[in-house]
Design a protein around this motif. Structure first.
Motif, short mmCIF file in Angstrom:
data_model
loop_
_atom_site.label_atom_id
_atom_site.label_comp_id
_atom_site.label_asym_id
_atom_site.label_seq_id
_atom_site.Cartn_x
_atom_site.Cartn_y
_atom_site.Cartn_z
N PRO A 87 34.03 27.66 28.76
CA PRO A 87 33.05 27.16 27.78
C PRO A 87 33.53 25.95 27.00
O PRO A 87 32.71 25.16 26.53
CB PRO A 87 32.82 28.37 26.87
CG PRO A 87 33.98 29.29 27.10
CD PRO A 87 34.35 29.09 28.53
N ILE A 159 31.93 32.53 26.78
CA ILE A 159 31.22 32.04 25.60
C ILE A 159 32.22 31.90 24.45
O ILE A 159 33.04 32.79 24.23
CB ILE A 159 30.10 33.01 25.16
CG1 ILE A 159 29.15 33.32 26.34
CG2 ILE A 159 29.31 32.46 23.99
CD1 ILE A 159 28.16 34.42 26.03
N LEU A 183 25.20 27.28 21.75
CA LEU A 183 25.27 28.55 22.46
C LEU A 183 24.35 28.57 23.67
O LEU A 183 24.74 29.06 24.74
CB LEU A 183 24.90 29.69 21.50
CG LEU A 183 24.94 31.10 22.09
CD1 LEU A 183 26.34 31.46 22.56
CD2 LEU A 183 24.44 32.11 21.05
N GLN A 186 26.00 26.82 26.59
CA GLN A 186 27.08 27.63 27.14
C GLN A 186 26.52 28.75 28.01
O GLN A 186 27.03 29.03 29.11
CB GLN A 186 27.92 28.24 26.02
CG GLN A 186 28.72 27.24 25.21
CD GLN A 186 29.68 27.94 24.25
OE1 GLN A 186 30.36 28.88 24.62
NE2 GLN A 186 29.72 27.47 23.01
N ILE A 187 25.49 29.42 27.52
CA ILE A 187 24.94 30.56 28.25
C ILE A 187 24.30 30.11 29.55
O ILE A 187 24.42 30.78 30.59
CB ILE A 187 23.94 31.32 27.36
CG1 ILE A 187 24.71 32.06 26.25
CG2 ILE A 187 23.11 32.30 28.17
CD1 ILE A 187 23.84 32.76 25.24
N SER A 208 35.56 35.47 25.62
CA SER A 208 34.57 35.68 24.55
C SER A 208 35.28 35.56 23.20
O SER A 208 36.15 36.38 22.88
CB SER A 208 33.92 37.07 24.68
OG SER A 208 33.02 37.31 23.62
#
Length: 363
Positions: A87, A159, A183, A186-187, A208
């Motif tokens: 990420p 993430i 976010l 990234q997802i 994470s």
């Protein structure tokens, strides 16, 4: 993923042999997450020859996919490669055709109202950023690497809600900007990579940080979307930072999620021993998360000993071949079984989820 200020200057902590354990025992230890290609000056044929354990080196960006590939080709007996985009570098990937470099990066970093000095920082950052690469190209390369190495996993992906983009990632100390990767971007990148992992039946090493809810929501979506196919692979929460209660809930709900810990990251957390205590013996893995091959074995062994202490397991000082009663197993044999379960996948879909997921057609 971690980066030392001066990787080339790193040494073993005691200045001598990397691990105080016999080679026969160490041959059964797997460092499930490390980054030795980040320190090429220390990654030599001699250092790999002296490496007493198996390692899983992770790729994280465009430049190190071929480095991990070359390491796996040169040392197939000691290397289980991981290919993927971290990420921290997901902003370099474009999900749509690129109009221009400026347009791509401004659409990521300048969406919200910004302070006046941020635009100057953005212009400075833009000069150091590479041309964006298309997600379709990333996925094509990923599929090729995973196909070429049948034992490879997807990693490092994930993430991260705390990482700020530096002007130059490879310069120390880094000059950090206020910019973070949204976010949703990234997802979109990690979900596309997870689709490849599911399609090819490959396990995952997952990052994470400050993203516990987003990660758990993502796992739930994977179950709903893929059903049995998701449970045919395993996912390791590397250097896991979940709370002990969250991990207890995760391992009850998801039979294919594993936990690995490193002294590099988790030793700083006061709850890492409690995490070990509540984790099922069949879900525990060990890692170094280190970027100097000379320290990977030592740091992995440190975590092996911590797990043995918390769980009350003996540390083997020799390796007994053949059948050994489980009640007589030491920590290395127990961790070896856990890694074997991670590697083979084929987990059972929870009963309460089976009817809903299979009725949707496990695409």
């Amino acid at each position: 993923m971690t980066v030392t200020d001066d990787p080339a200057a790193a040494t073993t902590r005691d200045g001598g042999e990397p691990v105080a354990a016999c080679d026969a025992v160490l041959r059964h230890v797997v460092d499930v997450h490390c980054h030795p290609t980040d320190s090429p000056a220390t990654l030599s044929p001699d250092s790999m020859h002296r490496l007493p354990i198996t390692i899983c080196p992770m790729a994280s960006r465009k430049s190190d996919q071929p480095l991990v590939r070359a390491l796996a080709q040169a040392h197939p007996d000691k290397v289980i490669p991981g290919f993927g985009y971290h990420p921290w570098f997901s902003h370099q990937i474009a999900t749509e055709p690129v109009i221009s470099k400026r347009h791509h990066y401004s659409s990521i970093f300048l969406k919200a109202p910004i302070k006046s000095d941020h635009e100057d920082l953005f212009n400075e950052l833009l000069e150091s950023l590479p041309d964006p690469i298309l997600l379709t190209d990333v996925l094509a390369e990923l599929k090729q690497n995973l196909t070429d190495f049948p034992n490879a996993m997807l990693g490092e992906v994930g993430i991260d809600r705390s990482f700020r983009i530096p002007i130059d990632f490879d310069v120390s100390p880094r000059k950090l900007t206020p910019f973070t990767v949204p976010l949703e971007h990234q997802i979109s990148i990690v979900e596309a990579q997870l689709q490849v992992a599911v399609d090819l039946g490959r396990n995952v090493s997952f990052h994470s940080v400050k993203a516990q809810k987003a990660t758990l929501d993502l796992i739930d979506r994977m179950v709903e979307k893929h059903g049995d196919r998701w449970y045919r692979i395993s996912a390791d929460m590397h250097s896991c930072g979940f709370s002990p209660q969250t991990w207890t809930d995760v391992q009850k709900k998801h039979g294919n999620i594993f936990l690995s810990l490193s002294t590099t990251i988790n030793e700083k957390s006061p709850n890492h021993r409690e995490l070990i205590a509540v984790c099922s013996p069949n879900r525990l893995l060990v890692e170094s998360d280190f970027n100097d091959i000379r320290g990977c074995a030592e740091r992995t062994w440190e975590m092996v000993k911590i797990i043995a202490d918390v769980k009350g397991w003996v540390v083997e000082d020799e390796w007994v071949e053949g059948d050994v009663l489980e009640e007589d197993w030491g920590v290395v044999r127990r961790l070896e079984r856990s890694f074997r379960l991670f590697k083979q996948g084929q987990h059972t879909l929870p009963t309460r989820k089976r009817s809903a997921a299979t009725s949707k057609g496990t695409s």
